[in-house]
Design an enzyme around this catalytic site. Structure first.
Site, PDB file in Angstrom:
ATOM      1  N   SER A 276       0.852  -1.193   0.000  1.00 10.83           N
ATOM      2  CA  SER A 276       0.000   0.000   0.000  1.00 10.83           C
ATOM      3  C   SER A 276       0.883   1.236   0.000  1.00 10.83           C
ATOM      4  O   SER A 276       1.996   1.215   0.545  1.00 10.83           O
ATOM      5  CB  SER A 276      -0.900   0.023   1.240  1.00 10.83           C
TER       6      SER A 276
ATOM      7  N   TYR B 192      -1.663   0.047  10.495  1.00  7.80           N
ATOM      8  CA  TYR B 192      -1.783  -0.236   9.058  1.00  7.80           C
ATOM      9  C   TYR B 192      -0.541   0.224   8.294  1.00  7.80           C
ATOM     10  O   TYR B 192       0.030  -0.529   7.492  1.00  7.80           O
ATOM     11  CB  TYR B 192      -3.030   0.439   8.493  1.00  7.80           C
TER      12      TYR B 192
END
Length: 263
Positions: free
Chosen positions: A144, A157
């Site tokens: 990501s 995250y």
């Protein structure tokens, strides 16, 4: 080494929704035989039923954090298909977290268990068989752009995706002398159920189907690292180049990711 235009055997985790499901639809349209792994048997069955020639695909209702069950699914797919050409570790979760909140520590642990540890467990059963095949193969890590810089309220995250990027880079070097290529795909904002929970603007939001087609092309080429969409790649490089004082000034008041409320 470039893969054939029609890869034969593709194993995908996190296939029951989001990016995983979009990749499943893309590869099925390209003629691949799929191994679809996810937690929800009903969602996997519905996905398989909607794919071309559904009878040739294999479904595994497995939590990726159950490493023994994940390994059994991988071995079943290898036996059924005689090998694997592409393995995509797409399973991932995202929650906002605050280090000062003790109830968020289990959330940190859960995010790392799913996003990082399960990726290792996904690839592990396939490495030796892929090396033995001697034909071009791919291990694909879904990272990501969140792994490029830490963002306020998203420590778990962002850190997990930074770990994914570094782990995939290490694995790429380990397999450099083989026919197995490690590809890291770093999505920006992709229109999926996960991103629809975000409560902030999402620049360059990309439809999941378009992302899957671009990702499949990058995987076929054997790109070592690819940010999608490309506009987010440019933005990510600029973010990485920002000096820390300027980065802190700009992003210290940015909206935070939604926290998972304690049960």
């Amino acid at each position: 080494m470039t893969l054939a235009a029609r890869p034969d055997r593709v194993f995908i985790t996190g296939a029951s929704s989001g990016i995983g499901a979009a990749l499943a639809r893309e590869y099925a349209a390209r003629g691949a035989t799929l191994g679809l792994l996810g937690r929800r048997a009903d969602a996997l069955a519905a996905l398989r039923a909607a794919l071309p020639d559904p009878g040739r695909h294999h479904c595994y209702a497995v939590d990726v954090c159950d490493h023994a069950a994940l390994a059994r699914a991988a071995q079943d797919f290898l036996r059924a298909c005689g090998g694997a050409d592409i393995v995509i570790a797409s399973a991932g979760i995202s929650h906002g977290t605050l280090t000062e909140r003790p109830e968020d520590l289990p959330v940190f642990e859960s995010v790392f268990a799913t996003n990082v540890n399960a990726m290792v467990a996904t690839f592990a059963p396939f490495v030796a068989p892929m090396k033995a095949q001697g034909t071009p193969c791919r291990l694909v890590a879904i990272g990501s752009v969140a792994g490029i810089r830490g963002m306020r309220g998203a420590g778990a995250y962002c850190a997990s995706k930074a770990a994914v990027h570094s782990y995939a880079e290490s694995l790429r070097l380990e397999l450099k002398s083989t026919a197995v290529r490690v590809v890291t795909i770093a999505p920006g904002y992709i229109d999926t159920p996960m991103t629809r929970n975000n409560r902030f603007p999402m620049p360059f939001l990309m439809p999941a189907g378009r992302f899957a087609a671009s990702a499949a092309d990058a995987i076929a080429r054997g790109d070592s690292y690819r940010v999608l969409p490309w506009q987010m790649g440019v933005a990510a490089r600029l973010l990485r180049a920002l000096p820390n004082p300027l980065f802190d000034l700009v992003f210290s008041r940015a909206p935070q990711k939604h926290r998972k409320e304690a049960a």
